[in-house]
Design a protein around this motif. Structure first.
Motif, mmCIF file in Angstrom:
data_model
loop_
_atom_site.group_PDB
_atom_site.id
_atom_site.type_symbol
_atom_site.label_atom_id
_atom_site.label_comp_id
_atom_site.label_asym_id
_atom_site.label_seq_id
_atom_site.Cartn_x
_atom_site.Cartn_y
_atom_site.Cartn_z
ATOM 1 N N ALA A 1 0.645 -1.400 0.219
ATOM 2 C CA ALA A 1 -0.125 0.048 0.111
ATOM 3 C C ALA A 1 0.927 1.347 0.033
ATOM 4 N N PHE A 2 0.350 2.316 -0.695
ATOM 5 C CA PHE A 2 1.091 3.487 -0.809
ATOM 6 C C PHE A 2 0.137 4.555 -0.521
ATOM 7 N N ASN A 3 0.341 5.327 0.507
ATOM 8 C CA ASN A 3 -0.622 6.539 1.023
ATOM 9 C C ASN A 3 0.038 7.863 0.565
ATOM 10 N N LEU A 4 -0.518 8.388 -0.356
ATOM 11 C CA LEU A 4 -0.037 9.957 -0.708
ATOM 12 C C LEU A 4 -0.767 10.759 0.237
ATOM 13 N N GLY A 5 -0.375 11.065 1.596
ATOM 14 C CA GLY A 5 -1.319 11.651 2.318
ATOM 15 C C GLY A 5 -1.351 13.168 1.972
ATOM 16 N N ARG A 6 -0.172 13.779 1.714
ATOM 17 C CA ARG A 6 -0.103 15.385 1.240
ATOM 18 C C ARG A 6 1.169 15.150 0.505
ATOM 19 N N PHE A 7 1.154 15.385 -0.811
ATOM 20 C CA PHE A 7 2.308 15.416 -1.546
ATOM 21 C C PHE A 7 1.974 15.810 -3.035
ATOM 22 N N GLY A 8 2.839 16.859 -3.588
ATOM 23 C CA GLY A 8 2.372 17.119 -4.825
ATOM 24 C C GLY A 8 0.871 17.740 -4.878
ATOM 25 N N PRO A 9 0.350 17.240 -5.961
ATOM 26 C CA PRO A 9 -0.893 17.534 -6.378
ATOM 27 C C PRO A 9 -2.124 16.607 -5.426
ATOM 28 N N PHE A 10 -1.586 15.510 -4.510
ATOM 29 C CA PHE A 10 -2.256 14.538 -3.960
ATOM 30 C C PHE A 10 -2.713 15.007 -2.355
ATOM 31 N N THR A 11 -3.946 14.584 -2.187
ATOM 32 C CA THR A 11 -4.318 14.819 -0.570
ATOM 33 C C THR A 11 -5.138 13.731 -0.313
ATOM 34 N N ASP A 12 -4.614 12.810 0.443
ATOM 35 C CA ASP A 12 -5.454 11.601 1.208
ATOM 36 C C ASP A 12 -5.583 10.534 -0.156
ATOM 37 N N VAL A 13 -4.677 10.283 -0.851
ATOM 38 C CA VAL A 13 -4.795 9.438 -1.851
ATOM 39 C C VAL A 13 -3.930 7.926 -1.399
ATOM 40 N N ASN A 14 -4.753 6.963 -1.665
ATOM 41 C CA ASN A 14 -4.522 5.530 -1.137
ATOM 42 C C ASN A 14 -4.292 4.570 -2.401
ATOM 43 N N LEU A 15 -3.276 4.188 -2.678
ATOM 44 C CA LEU A 15 -2.909 3.198 -4.036
ATOM 45 C C LEU A 15 -2.738 1.655 -3.065
ATOM 46 N N ASP A 16 -3.685 0.824 -3.606
ATOM 47 C CA ASP A 16 -3.650 -0.817 -2.726
ATOM 48 C C ASP A 16 -2.842 -1.335 -4.047
ATOM 49 N N PHE A 17 -1.800 -2.025 -3.514
ATOM 50 C CA PHE A 17 -0.945 -2.934 -4.464
ATOM 51 C C PHE A 17 -0.913 -4.335 -3.963
ATOM 52 N N SER A 18 -1.810 -4.654 -2.828
ATOM 53 C CA SER A 18 -1.673 -6.043 -2.107
ATOM 54 C C SER A 18 -2.104 -7.111 -2.872
#
Length: 81
Positions: free
Chosen positions: A5-22
């Motif tokens: 899992a990769f959480n882009l909490g606050r980075f670049g244009p992202f806010t609270d985006v979760n990527l599930d790679f499981s």
């Protein structure tokens, strides 16, 4: 080592985006999107999550540097998170 899992909490244009790679057993995931969808930003975020956010990052254009947040869940070869 595998990223589950990769959480882009606050980075670049992202806010609270979760990527599930499981899901899946092969360990290959393709991230795709149109122009300006955030592919390059997510790649920089992956590098920053693994090696630290650069003090001179240009990915603080939405969130202040002190508020940038990334997270990941990793799994080793033994299946431990």
């Amino acid at each position: 080592m595998r990223i589950d899992a990769f959480n882009l909490g606050r980075f670049g244009p992202f806010t609270d985006v979760n990527l599930d790679f499981s899901q899946g057993d092969h360990g290959l995931h393709v991230v795709y999107g149109g122009n300006r969808a955030g592919k390059s930003s997510s790649l920089r975020a992956l590098q920053a999550a693994l090696f630290g956010i650069d003090a001179r990052t240009e990915d603080n254009f939405v969130h202040q540097y002190s508020a940038l947040r990334l997270g990941m869940t990793l799994r080793n070869a033994a299946g431990e998170s």
